[in-house]
Design a protein around this motif. Structure first.
Motif, PDB file in Angstrom:
ATOM      1  N   GLU A 277      -3.719  69.890-107.755  1.00  0.00           N
ATOM      2  CA  GLU A 277      -3.092  68.640-108.183  1.00  0.00           C
ATOM      3  C   GLU A 277      -2.137  68.090-107.140  1.00  0.00           C
TER       4      GLU A 277
ATOM      5  N   GLN B 144     -10.652  57.117-112.032  1.00  0.00           N
ATOM      6  CA  GLN B 144     -10.298  58.187-112.960  1.00  0.00           C
ATOM      7  C   GLN B 144     -11.455  58.510-113.905  1.00  0.00           C
ATOM      8  N   ARG B 145     -12.092  57.468-114.419  1.00  0.00           N
ATOM      9  CA  ARG B 145     -13.234  57.675-115.315  1.00  0.00           C
ATOM     10  C   ARG B 145     -14.329  58.487-114.628  1.00  0.00           C
ATOM     11  N   ASN B 146     -14.574  58.167-113.366  1.00  0.00           N
ATOM     12  CA  ASN B 146     -15.648  58.848-112.662  1.00  0.00           C
ATOM     13  C   ASN B 146     -15.247  60.236-112.164  1.00  0.00           C
TER      14      ASN B 146
ATOM     15  N   ALA C 153     -16.170  65.984-113.015  1.00  0.00           N
ATOM     16  CA  ALA C 153     -15.717  67.314-113.439  1.00  0.00           C
ATOM     17  C   ALA C 153     -16.609  67.875-114.542  1.00  0.00           C
ATOM     18  N   ARG C 154     -17.032  67.028-115.481  1.00  0.00           N
ATOM     19  CA  ARG C 154     -17.929  67.483-116.548  1.00  0.00           C
ATOM     20  C   ARG C 154     -19.270  67.931-115.971  1.00  0.00           C
TER      21      ARG C 154
ATOM     22  N   GLU D 257     -13.399  62.206-114.036  1.00  0.00           N
ATOM     23  CA  GLU D 257     -13.598  62.981-115.265  1.00  0.00           C
ATOM     24  C   GLU D 257     -15.082  63.275-115.485  1.00  0.00           C
TER      25      GLU D 257
ATOM     26  N   TRP E 284      -9.027  62.047-109.685  1.00  0.00           N
ATOM     27  CA  TRP E 284      -8.930  63.510-109.762  1.00  0.00           C
ATOM     28  C   TRP E 284      -8.938  63.946-111.210  1.00  0.00           C
ATOM     29  N   SER E 285      -9.687  65.018-111.495  1.00  0.00           N
ATOM     30  CA  SER E 285      -9.727  65.564-112.840  1.00  0.00           C
ATOM     31  C   SER E 285     -10.142  67.022-112.787  1.00  0.00           C
ATOM     32  N   ASP E 286      -9.411  67.860-113.483  1.00  0.00           N
ATOM     33  CA  ASP E 286      -9.770  69.261-113.669  1.00  0.00           C
ATOM     34  C   ASP E 286     -10.105  69.951-112.336  1.00  0.00           C
TER      35      ASP E 286
END
Length: 315
Positions: free
Chosen positions: A278, A297-299, A304-305, A301, A253-255
């Protein structure tokens, strides 16, 4: 609904990393158009905005691209497996074939007296004294890796009862049955990706290649270089396909974007992404195994970009 991208593949590629991975194009309605893999994600996706050359049949598809999604992999080998898994599960309209051209194989390390050695096999047969490593993609690459391991760590020459040519080759290699256990352990350490063992083995093989080049044995040096590259392929990080038939869901999960990776029968077969808060994400993240945390987590992020302000449709 995805917002149409008027900027083209080159600008869509800008947020992508320069490492290996798998990419997925969607149209403005969120439908998957095409899945591909890349050694360099940014360069590969950007290439769709230029001269397609041998991919001119994709020109119509390129005009429909509204968004790109991607999974950053830890190796080209991992990207090859992920592309294969995704295409075997679902074949988008613009993909021609399910999976890649590489053949799945295993390496079988036999420790039994009289039959010790390393062989490339297509199936796993459980036997006492036998270990299987893999699965790997690419029969040619894996056979080259097996050749390199036999060249430097000739377990087969440490068998009891060798006769004729086998006995002479063992003598020339300076190997006898007393070396069998240490050679087996050394091969296993390389295939288990023990970093010290992998580094030492690679350096030894490179010294053999350089010596051949100095002696102007360029054909042999070229073969050794191919073996070096094949060993790197075999020992590279690869977790998206496993011999263990496990079923689990992995989340990152990110942003505000939750990414879910579906692993079925040991294969990462799909990924989906949706927006959530969240608190909701935390419940999903709690079930992600530690071995997958960094990957997920890397993916997340990256997703999200790439998503920006668009609402990303699920597969």
């Amino acid at each position: 609904m995805l917002t149409p991208a008027s900027t083209g593949p080159r600008l869509l590629a800008a947020p992508l990393p320069t490492g290996p991975g798998v990419y997925r194009f969607r149209d403005e309605r969120g439908r998957v158009l095409y899945i591909g893999r890349a050694t360099n994600l940014r360069r590969r996706v950007a290439s769709y905005g230029g001269d397609l050359r041998d991919r001119r049949h994709l020109a119509t598809m390129v005009r429909r691209i509204a968004a790109v999604e991607a999974v950053a992999c830890d190796s080209v080998h991992e990207a090859a497996w992920l592309e294969r898994n995704l295409l075997e599960r679902r074949l988008p309209y613009w993909n021609r074939t399910p999976g890649g051209a590489e053949v799945p194989v295993y390496l079988r390390l036999d420790a039994r007296v009289g039959s010790a050695g390393l062989r490339v096999v297509h199936t796993v047969a459980e036997r006492t004294g036998v270990r299987h490593f893999g699965p790997y993609l690419g029969g040619v690459k894996v056979r080259l890796a097996a050749s390199a391991l036999h060249r430097m760590l000739p377990v087969a020459y440490a068998n009891d009862g060798l006769r004729g040519t086998g006995r002479e080759l063992a003598r020339l290699a300076g190997v006898d049955p007393g070396d069998r256990e240490s050679l087996l352990a050394a091969v296993a350490a390389v295939l288990d990706r023990d970093q010290l063992a992998v580094t030492s083995f690679g350096e030894s093989l490179a010294r053999r290649r350089d010596a051949a080049a100095r002696e102007l044995a360029f054909e042999f040096a070229g073969k050794l270089q191919a073996e070096i590259e094949a060993v790197a392929w075999v020992v590279s990080e690869q977790k998206v396909t496993s011999a263990r038939a496990e079923n689990l869901d992995v989340h990152g999960w990110s942003d505000g974007l939750l990414v879910k990776f579906e692993i079925r029968d040991g294969r990462l077969q799909d990924w989906r992404q949706r927006r959530c808060g969240e608190a909701t994400a935390r419940r999903h993240l709690a079930g992600t195994p530690p071995a997958w945390t960094a990957f997920a987590q890397r993916n997340a992020e990256l997703a999200a970009r790439l998503a920006g302000e668009d609402v990303v449709a699920e597969s």
